[in-house]
Design a protein around this motif. Structure first.
Motif, mmCIF file in Angstrom:
data_model
loop_
_atom_site.group_PDB
_atom_site.id
_atom_site.type_symbol
_atom_site.label_atom_id
_atom_site.label_comp_id
_atom_site.label_asym_id
_atom_site.label_seq_id
_atom_site.Cartn_x
_atom_site.Cartn_y
_atom_site.Cartn_z
ATOM 1 N N PHE A 256 0.843 -1.196 0.000
ATOM 2 C CA PHE A 256 0.000 0.000 0.000
ATOM 3 C C PHE A 256 0.881 1.250 0.000
ATOM 4 O O PHE A 256 2.022 1.219 0.460
ATOM 5 N N GLU A 257 0.299 2.349 -0.467
ATOM 6 C CA GLU A 257 1.064 3.588 -0.570
ATOM 7 C C GLU A 257 0.609 4.585 0.484
ATOM 8 O O GLU A 257 -0.572 4.909 0.592
ATOM 9 N N THR A 258 1.568 5.076 1.257
ATOM 10 C CA THR A 258 1.297 6.112 2.255
ATOM 11 C C THR A 258 1.311 7.474 1.570
ATOM 12 O O THR A 258 2.186 7.740 0.739
ATOM 13 N N PRO A 259 0.357 8.359 1.874
ATOM 14 C CA PRO A 259 0.365 9.689 1.251
ATOM 15 C C PRO A 259 1.685 10.414 1.507
ATOM 16 O O PRO A 259 2.142 10.513 2.647
ATOM 17 N N ILE A 260 2.283 10.909 0.453
ATOM 18 C CA ILE A 260 3.575 11.579 0.592
ATOM 19 C C ILE A 260 3.441 12.856 1.408
ATOM 20 O O ILE A 260 4.386 13.273 2.092
ATOM 21 N N SER A 261 2.253 13.476 1.365
ATOM 22 C CA SER A 261 2.036 14.684 2.168
ATOM 23 C C SER A 261 2.164 14.380 3.656
ATOM 24 O O SER A 261 2.654 15.208 4.431
ATOM 25 N N ALA A 262 1.744 13.167 4.063
ATOM 26 C CA ALA A 262 1.863 12.781 5.474
ATOM 27 C C ALA A 262 3.326 12.579 5.852
ATOM 28 O O ALA A 262 3.767 12.986 6.937
ATOM 29 N N ILE A 263 4.081 11.950 4.964
ATOM 30 C CA ILE A 263 5.510 11.724 5.217
ATOM 31 C C ILE A 263 6.232 13.058 5.394
ATOM 32 O O ILE A 263 7.004 13.254 6.344
ATOM 33 N N ILE A 264 5.976 13.985 4.475
ATOM 34 C CA ILE A 264 6.652 15.289 4.525
ATOM 35 C C ILE A 264 6.221 16.080 5.754
ATOM 36 O O ILE A 264 7.033 16.763 6.392
ATOM 37 N N ALA A 265 4.941 15.984 6.115
ATOM 38 C CA ALA A 265 4.453 16.706 7.290
ATOM 39 C C ALA A 265 5.096 16.175 8.574
ATOM 40 O O ALA A 265 5.442 16.955 9.477
ATOM 41 N N ILE A 266 5.252 14.855 8.677
ATOM 42 C CA ILE A 266 5.874 14.254 9.861
ATOM 43 C C ILE A 266 7.306 14.748 10.022
ATOM 44 O O ILE A 266 7.778 15.012 11.140
ATOM 45 N N ILE A 267 8.005 14.899 8.903
ATOM 46 C CA ILE A 267 9.383 15.385 8.958
ATOM 47 C C ILE A 267 9.422 16.901 9.144
ATOM 48 O O ILE A 267 10.245 17.432 9.888
ATOM 49 N N GLY A 268 8.514 17.610 8.481
ATOM 50 C CA GLY A 268 8.579 19.062 8.447
ATOM 51 C C GLY A 268 8.038 19.777 9.665
ATOM 52 O O GLY A 268 8.561 20.829 10.046
ATOM 53 N N LEU A 269 7.014 19.219 10.302
ATOM 54 C CA LEU A 269 6.413 19.906 11.449
ATOM 55 C C LEU A 269 7.400 20.105 12.591
ATOM 56 O O LEU A 269 7.501 21.217 13.133
ATOM 57 N N PRO A 270 8.159 19.087 13.013
ATOM 58 C CA PRO A 270 9.163 19.337 14.068
ATOM 59 C C PRO A 270 10.187 20.391 13.654
ATOM 60 O O PRO A 270 10.638 21.181 14.485
ATOM 61 N N PHE A 271 10.549 20.400 12.364
ATOM 62 C CA PHE A 271 11.489 21.405 11.875
ATOM 63 C C PHE A 271 10.904 22.808 12.022
ATOM 64 O O PHE A 271 11.579 23.739 12.457
ATOM 65 N N PHE A 272 9.636 22.952 11.674
ATOM 66 C CA PHE A 272 8.939 24.233 11.806
ATOM 67 C C PHE A 272 8.904 24.680 13.266
ATOM 68 O O PHE A 272 9.195 25.847 13.589
ATOM 69 N N LEU A 273 8.559 23.764 14.157
ATOM 70 C CA LEU A 273 8.492 24.107 15.585
ATOM 71 C C LEU A 273 9.867 24.470 16.135
ATOM 72 O O LEU A 273 9.986 25.337 17.010
ATOM 73 N N LEU A 274 10.905 23.826 15.616
ATOM 74 C CA LEU A 274 12.263 24.140 16.059
ATOM 75 C C LEU A 274 12.646 25.561 15.671
ATOM 76 O O LEU A 274 13.241 26.295 16.471
ATOM 77 N N ILE A 275 12.278 25.970 14.468
ATOM 78 C CA ILE A 275 12.579 27.334 14.035
ATOM 79 C C ILE A 275 11.826 28.346 14.891
ATOM 80 O O ILE A 275 12.373 29.373 15.306
ATOM 81 N N VAL A 276 10.556 28.064 15.180
ATOM 82 C CA VAL A 276 9.769 28.959 16.018
ATOM 83 C C VAL A 276 10.369 29.036 17.419
ATOM 84 O O VAL A 276 10.441 30.111 18.029
ATOM 85 N N ARG A 277 10.810 27.901 17.943
ATOM 86 C CA ARG A 277 11.370 27.859 19.289
ATOM 87 C C ARG A 277 12.653 28.693 19.385
ATOM 88 O O ARG A 277 12.880 29.407 20.363
ATOM 89 N N LYS A 278 13.464 28.617 18.356
ATOM 90 C CA LYS A 278 14.718 29.390 18.360
ATOM 91 C C LYS A 278 14.460 30.876 18.232
ATOM 92 O O LYS A 278 15.302 31.686 18.576
ATOM 93 N N GLY A 279 13.283 31.195 17.681
ATOM 94 C CA GLY A 279 12.975 32.609 17.464
ATOM 95 C C GLY A 279 13.242 32.978 16.021
ATOM 96 O O GLY A 279 14.259 32.594 15.450
ATOM 97 N N VAL A 280 12.324 33.698 15.413
ATOM 98 C CA VAL A 280 12.505 34.097 14.024
ATOM 99 C C VAL A 280 13.466 35.266 13.954
ATOM 100 O O VAL A 280 13.338 36.269 14.640
ATOM 101 N N ARG A 281 14.458 35.094 13.089
ATOM 102 C CA ARG A 281 15.481 36.121 12.918
ATOM 103 C C ARG A 281 15.551 36.498 11.445
ATOM 104 O O ARG A 281 15.258 35.687 10.574
ATOM 105 N N SER A 282 15.968 37.683 11.174
ATOM 106 C CA SER A 282 16.136 38.100 9.780
ATOM 107 C C SER A 282 17.207 37.256 9.147
ATOM 108 O O SER A 282 18.226 36.934 9.764
ATOM 109 N N LEU A 283 16.977 36.879 7.896
ATOM 110 C CA LEU A 283 17.914 36.024 7.189
ATOM 111 C C LEU A 283 19.019 36.865 6.560
ATOM 112 O O LEU A 283 18.793 37.927 6.098
#
Length: 338
Positions: free
Chosen positions: A311-338
């Protein structure tokens, strides 16, 4: 001294580029090899190099796996470059086409096009996605700019979440009202299954031309990412370059949604990861982001096919599982100008 430093910088960039290309080739070949039917390296070689050979595993490679993985390459590169441009242009480390309304706008436009233009072809669907992505982006930036003094990365993300919810509701409402939910879900499920050569031929020129133009504008984007007044002081035509970059973002996001649906976090993660090895110069960030995004998308698609085989797992779910912690990590560190 300056020429020596430039040569050293260029040499380091070439080394990183070659290494990332090698990693991409390895991941791409593995993606072709694995699946419900295992494929040998010799069959992959014959399918690509010897067009006169047909039948068996060759047909599986040419008609199913190659268009699927090439589609993943194009979408991954497009979303990563679009995300990098958005982050540099807005100086917002949380910017991503899927988080700032572009993908949802394209989805809503796609649903409307399927209802009111039922005979429209794939090219028409792609045009509708471009228009929807532009509308989504304009709504987000319009809401963010209502109070200029409080304009911030987090405010932009909140506006993006609100606009995305609104446009997703529009897409769902249209789908339910006109009973086309199944048709819309086939487009917006966030997967590469069923990708055809015709679709690849439609989006390839758009994505490649946009990425090339983005790389040609990378020097100006680097200046814009530092400071608006600095860019003006250096004689940069900020309005013109911003318009060009906004058009590129819209086209890249729209083409991606037209093929795989709404995928968030690729445009957020990849540019940040690339900056860890490439620095802050967009002349290196954009090409490396394109390669890294393509590699990640192919890897995620392979994982989606194999994690619960057959069976095939939705790729959007795979990317979300990987990406959400990354997003929260950036928010936790604080948004800074690039």
């Amino acid at each position: 001294m300056k020429n020596a430093m430039t040569a050293k910088y260029f040499q380091a960039f070439l080394i990183k580029l070659v290494l990332m290309l090698l990693l991409f080739v390895v991941v791409f070949v593995i993606a072709i090899m694995v699946g419900a039917k295992s494929i040998s390296l010799s069959d992959i070689w014959n399918a690509i190099v010897h067009p006169q050979i047909t039948g068996g595993d060759i047909s599986i490679i040419r008609e199913l796996r190659l268009p699927r993985e090439i589609g993943g390459v194009l979408v991954g590169a497009a979303l990563a470059v679009a995300g990098a441009i958005m982050q540099g242009l807005t100086r917002n480390p949380l910017a991503d086409p899927g988080l700032l309304g572009l993908s949802s706008g394209a989805n809503a436009a796609l649903a409307i096009a399927l209802v009111f233009l039922p005979g429209v072809g794939y090219f028409g669907i792609m045009i509708a996605c471009f228009i929807g992505a532009a509308i989504g982006m304009l709504l987000v930036f319009g809401l963010t700019a209502l109070r200029k003094r409080t304009m911030s990365p987090l405010r932009m993300v909140l506006a993006g979440a609100a606009v995305s919810a609104l446009l997703s509701a529009v897409a769902d409402g249209v789908s339910l009202q006109f009973k086309i939910s199944k048709s819309v879900s086939m487009w917006t499920s966030g997967g590469l299954i069923g990708t055809t050569w015709g679709q690849i031929q439609s989006i390839t020129p758009v994505i490649i031309i946009c990425i090339v133009i983005a790389i040609l504008c990378s020097r100006q984007l680097t200046i814009l990412s530092l400071n608006e007044s600095t860019a003006v002081g250096l004689g940069l035509q900020t309005y013109q370059i911003k318009m060009i970059l906004f058009v590129l973002i819209t086209l890249l996001a729209g083409a991606s949604v037209a093929l795989v649906g709404n995928l968030a976090f690729i445009g957020l993660m990849i540019p940040h990861l690339v900056r860890m090895i490439a620095g802050t110069d967009y002349r290196t960030i954009l090409p490396l982001s394109a390669i890294a995004g393509a590699t990640f998308m192919v890897f995620a698609d392979t994982l989606a096919r194999m994690i619960n085989a057959p069976f095939e797992t939705p790729i959007s779910a795979i990317i979300a599982i990987i990406g959400l912690p990354f997003f929260l990590l950036i928010v936790r560190k604080g948004v800074r100008s690039l």
